[in-house]
Design a protein around this motif. Structure first.
Motif, PDB file in Angstrom:
ATOM      1  N   UNK A 124       1.303  -3.242   7.612  1.00 61.14           N
ATOM      2  CA  UNK A 124       0.734  -4.162   6.617  1.00 61.14           C
ATOM      3  C   UNK A 124      -0.238  -3.428   5.704  1.00 61.14           C
ATOM      4  N   UNK A 125      -1.133  -2.654   6.301  1.00 60.91           N
ATOM      5  CA  UNK A 125      -2.113  -1.931   5.484  1.00 60.91           C
ATOM      6  C   UNK A 125      -1.463  -0.793   4.684  1.00 60.91           C
ATOM      7  N   UNK A 126      -0.411  -0.170   5.248  1.00 62.23           N
ATOM      8  CA  UNK A 126       0.256   0.923   4.513  1.00 62.23           C
ATOM      9  C   UNK A 126       0.844   0.395   3.211  1.00 62.23           C
ATOM     10  N   UNK A 127       1.532  -0.746   3.288  1.00 63.97           N
ATOM     11  CA  UNK A 127       2.215  -1.253   2.088  1.00 63.97           C
ATOM     12  C   UNK A 127       1.241  -2.006   1.177  1.00 63.97           C
ATOM     13  N   UNK A 128       0.388  -2.842   1.764  1.00 62.54           N
ATOM     14  CA  UNK A 128      -0.427  -3.765   0.950  1.00 62.54           C
ATOM     15  C   UNK A 128      -1.747  -3.176   0.450  1.00 62.54           C
ATOM     16  N   UNK A 129      -2.255  -2.152   1.122  1.00 60.06           N
ATOM     17  CA  UNK A 129      -3.572  -1.602   0.753  1.00 60.06           C
ATOM     18  C   UNK A 129      -3.452  -0.153   0.291  1.00 60.06           C
ATOM     19  N   UNK A 130      -2.943   0.695   1.192  1.00 56.76           N
ATOM     20  CA  UNK A 130      -2.773   2.109   0.818  1.00 56.76           C
ATOM     21  C   UNK A 130      -1.774   2.225  -0.331  1.00 56.76           C
ATOM     22  N   UNK A 131      -0.765   1.364  -0.323  1.00 55.81           N
ATOM     23  CA  UNK A 131       0.278   1.409  -1.362  1.00 55.81           C
ATOM     24  C   UNK A 131      -0.308   1.267  -2.754  1.00 55.81           C
ATOM     25  N   UNK A 132      -0.945   0.129  -3.080  1.00 49.51           N
ATOM     26  CA  UNK A 132      -1.501   0.000  -4.432  1.00 49.51           C
ATOM     27  C   UNK A 132      -2.585   1.023  -4.737  1.00 49.51           C
ATOM     28  N   UNK A 133      -3.373   1.433  -3.718  1.00 46.73           N
ATOM     29  CA  UNK A 133      -4.432   2.429  -3.939  1.00 46.73           C
ATOM     30  C   UNK A 133      -3.823   3.730  -4.467  1.00 46.73           C
ATOM     31  N   UNK A 134      -2.837   4.271  -3.719  1.00 47.97           N
ATOM     32  CA  UNK A 134      -2.298   5.576  -4.105  1.00 47.97           C
ATOM     33  C   UNK A 134      -1.269   5.480  -5.221  1.00 47.97           C
ATOM     34  N   UNK A 135      -0.691   4.278  -5.427  1.00 54.41           N
ATOM     35  CA  UNK A 135       0.196   4.115  -6.584  1.00 54.41           C
ATOM     36  C   UNK A 135      -0.639   4.212  -7.849  1.00 54.41           C
ATOM     37  N   UNK A 136      -1.752   3.491  -7.878  1.00 54.76           N
ATOM     38  CA  UNK A 136      -2.626   3.550  -9.060  1.00 54.76           C
ATOM     39  C   UNK A 136      -3.133   4.982  -9.267  1.00 54.76           C
ATOM     40  N   UNK A 137      -3.573   5.609  -8.172  1.00 57.36           N
ATOM     41  CA  UNK A 137      -4.105   6.974  -8.301  1.00 57.36           C
ATOM     42  C   UNK A 137      -3.040   7.932  -8.840  1.00 57.36           C
ATOM     43  N   UNK A 138      -1.821   7.864  -8.251  1.00 56.24           N
ATOM     44  CA  UNK A 138      -0.761   8.802  -8.659  1.00 56.24           C
ATOM     45  C   UNK A 138      -0.314   8.566 -10.099  1.00 56.24           C
ATOM     46  N   UNK A 139      -0.352   7.303 -10.531  1.00 59.88           N
ATOM     47  CA  UNK A 139       0.143   6.990 -11.876  1.00 59.88           C
ATOM     48  C   UNK A 139      -0.899   7.202 -12.975  1.00 59.88           C
ATOM     49  N   UNK A 140      -2.146   7.526 -12.602  1.00 58.18           N
ATOM     50  CA  UNK A 140      -3.202   7.673 -13.617  1.00 58.18           C
ATOM     51  C   UNK A 140      -2.789   8.574 -14.795  1.00 58.18           C
ATOM     52  N   UNK A 141      -2.133   9.716 -14.532  1.00 54.88           N
ATOM     53  CA  UNK A 141      -1.773  10.577 -15.682  1.00 54.88           C
ATOM     54  C   UNK A 141      -0.758   9.934 -16.618  1.00 54.88           C
ATOM     55  N   UNK A 142      -0.088   8.869 -16.153  1.00 56.90           N
ATOM     56  CA  UNK A 142       0.933   8.208 -16.996  1.00 56.90           C
ATOM     57  C   UNK A 142       0.353   7.022 -17.764  1.00 56.90           C
ATOM     58  N   UNK A 143      -0.879   6.624 -17.437  1.00 59.33           N
ATOM     59  CA  UNK A 143      -1.409   5.389 -18.030  1.00 59.33           C
ATOM     60  C   UNK A 143      -1.986   5.655 -19.415  1.00 59.33           C
ATOM     61  N   UNK A 144      -1.605   4.781 -20.336  1.00 63.45           N
ATOM     62  CA  UNK A 144      -2.140   4.884 -21.696  1.00 63.45           C
ATOM     63  C   UNK A 144      -3.580   4.391 -21.727  1.00 63.45           C
ATOM     64  N   UNK A 145      -4.241   4.661 -22.801  1.00 65.04           N
ATOM     65  CA  UNK A 145      -5.564   4.097 -23.055  1.00 65.04           C
ATOM     66  C   UNK A 145      -5.440   3.207 -24.297  1.00 65.04           C
ATOM     67  N   UNK A 146      -5.473   1.864 -24.169  1.00 65.37           N
ATOM     68  CA  UNK A 146      -5.789   1.088 -22.973  1.00 65.37           C
ATOM     69  C   UNK A 146      -4.558   0.807 -22.119  1.00 65.37           C
ATOM     70  N   UNK A 147      -4.839   0.417 -20.861  1.00 62.45           N
ATOM     71  CA  UNK A 147      -3.779   0.007 -19.940  1.00 62.45           C
ATOM     72  C   UNK A 147      -4.292  -1.146 -19.080  1.00 62.45           C
ATOM     73  N   UNK A 148      -3.465  -2.181 -18.957  1.00 59.90           N
ATOM     74  CA  UNK A 148      -3.841  -3.344 -18.132  1.00 59.90           C
ATOM     75  C   UNK A 148      -3.099  -3.280 -16.801  1.00 59.90           C
ATOM     76  N   UNK A 149      -3.837  -3.503 -15.727  1.00 58.65           N
ATOM     77  CA  UNK A 149      -3.258  -3.472 -14.376  1.00 58.65           C
ATOM     78  C   UNK A 149      -3.507  -4.830 -13.724  1.00 58.65           C
ATOM     79  N   UNK A 150      -2.482  -5.330 -13.035  1.00 56.83           N
ATOM     80  CA  UNK A 150      -2.622  -6.598 -12.299  1.00 56.83           C
ATOM     81  C   UNK A 150      -2.344  -6.313 -10.830  1.00 56.83           C
TER      82      UNK A 150
END
Ligand SMILES: NC(=O)c1ccc[n+]([C@@H]2O[C@H](COP(=O)([O-])OP(=O)(O)OC[C@H]3O[C@@H](n4cnc5c(N)ncnc54)[C@H](OP(=O)(O)O)[C@@H]3O)[C@@H](O)[C@H]2O)c1
Length: 241
Positions: free
Chosen positions: A101-127
């Motif tokens: 549960x924590x791997x998918x629901x907590x660690x998942x969004x944490x490291x997805x956001x972190x890994x995708x940072x170089x791809x995010x435009x300025x500005x970027x909206x996250x939900x």
């Protein structure tokens, strides 16, 4: 190239409905899912790009980010929606189901956001798609509620640290919504029907559907919500009234 909006867990339920609406609105969308067959079927139905990425596996999440970088794909929207629900009473919860549960629901969004940072435009909206179970006790939901509450907590900090890069993150908390999640959770047809029938006694008068959340996700990604940071929008049909 125009920027894309990425929806994690876009193969079914809330993620699929959100992707469908965002495409209708003219966005270029990428969906992810862990299961290749379901991902390919959903991407074909939506007419969008799909990438297999297991939210609970950081190598897989980093591979997703590398693929986007290699393809020069920029994101102006990100919906952190992928999630699992493994119901279990507090006393019966196993370490394995807690960890998953924590791997998918907590660690998942944490490291997805972190890994995708170089791809995010300025500005970027996250939900971030959370749950009303963060704020309302439901039996059988201890680890699930805790996993989403922990993610909401990191979102608060990320909103401060990532603000200089034009990244803002807001939270949708859905109430009980009829999606494949109940079947995946092993809830019996009779228990599911009883739950959905109970929802008919709430203000909305029916169980929520996945498309009930698409407008909120679209709004939180749009410039109409540009001044919002860590807003928590509860879409529950009146459950907590
Ligand atoms: N339905 C509700 O009552 C309700 C209420 C509150 C909050 N939520 C939240 O809403 C979100 C969407 O749920 P839903 O109800 O729409 O359920 P769903 O139909 O089961 O959709 C879940 C999505 O997440 C994906 N997913 C699951 N595990 C994954 C993993 N390890 N890696 C990548 N993708 C994964 C699934 O992809 P695959 O097809 O590859 O498995 C699917 O696309 C979840 O975060 C859930 O916690 C739902």
């Amino acid at each position: 190239m125009n920027a894309y909006t990425l929806v994690t867990g876009g193969t079914s339920g809330i993620g699929f409905a959100a992707a469908e609406k965002l495409i209708e609105e003219g966005r270029q969308v990428i969906i992810t899912g862990q299961n290749r067959a379901r991902l390919e079927a959903a991407a074909e139905k939506l007419g969008c790009m799909g990438v297999v990425a297991n939210s609970g596996d950081t190598d897989s999440v980093r591979a997703l980010a590398k693929q986007l970088r290699d393809d020069n794909i920029r994101l102006n929207g990100l919906v952190l929606n992928a999630g699992v629900f493994i119901p279990a009473g507090f006393e019966e919860t196993t370490e394995a189901s807690y960890d998953e549960t924590f791997a998918v629901n907590t660690k998942g969004p944490f490291f997805t956001l972190q890994a995708l940072l170089p791809c995010l435009e300025n500005p970027c909206a996250v939900v971030f798609v959370s749950t009303i179970a963060v704020d309302k006790g439901f039996t059988g939901c201890a680890s699930y509620a805790a996993s989403k509450a922990a993610a909401e907590a990191f979102v608060r900090v990320a909103n401060i640290e990532l603000a200089p890069r034009g990244i803002r993150i807001n939270v949708l908390r859905p109430g009980v919504t009829a999606t494949p999640i109940q079947d995946k959770a092993g809830i019996s047809d009779s228990d599911k029907q009883a739950l959905f029938n109970h929802m008919e006694t709430m203000a909305l008068g029916r169980v929520l559907t996945a498309s009930d959340h698409a407008g909120t996700i679209s709004y939180l990604l749009s410039d109409a919500s540009i001044a919002m940071r860590h807003a928590v929008i509860q879409v529950d049909g009146g459950y907590v009234l």
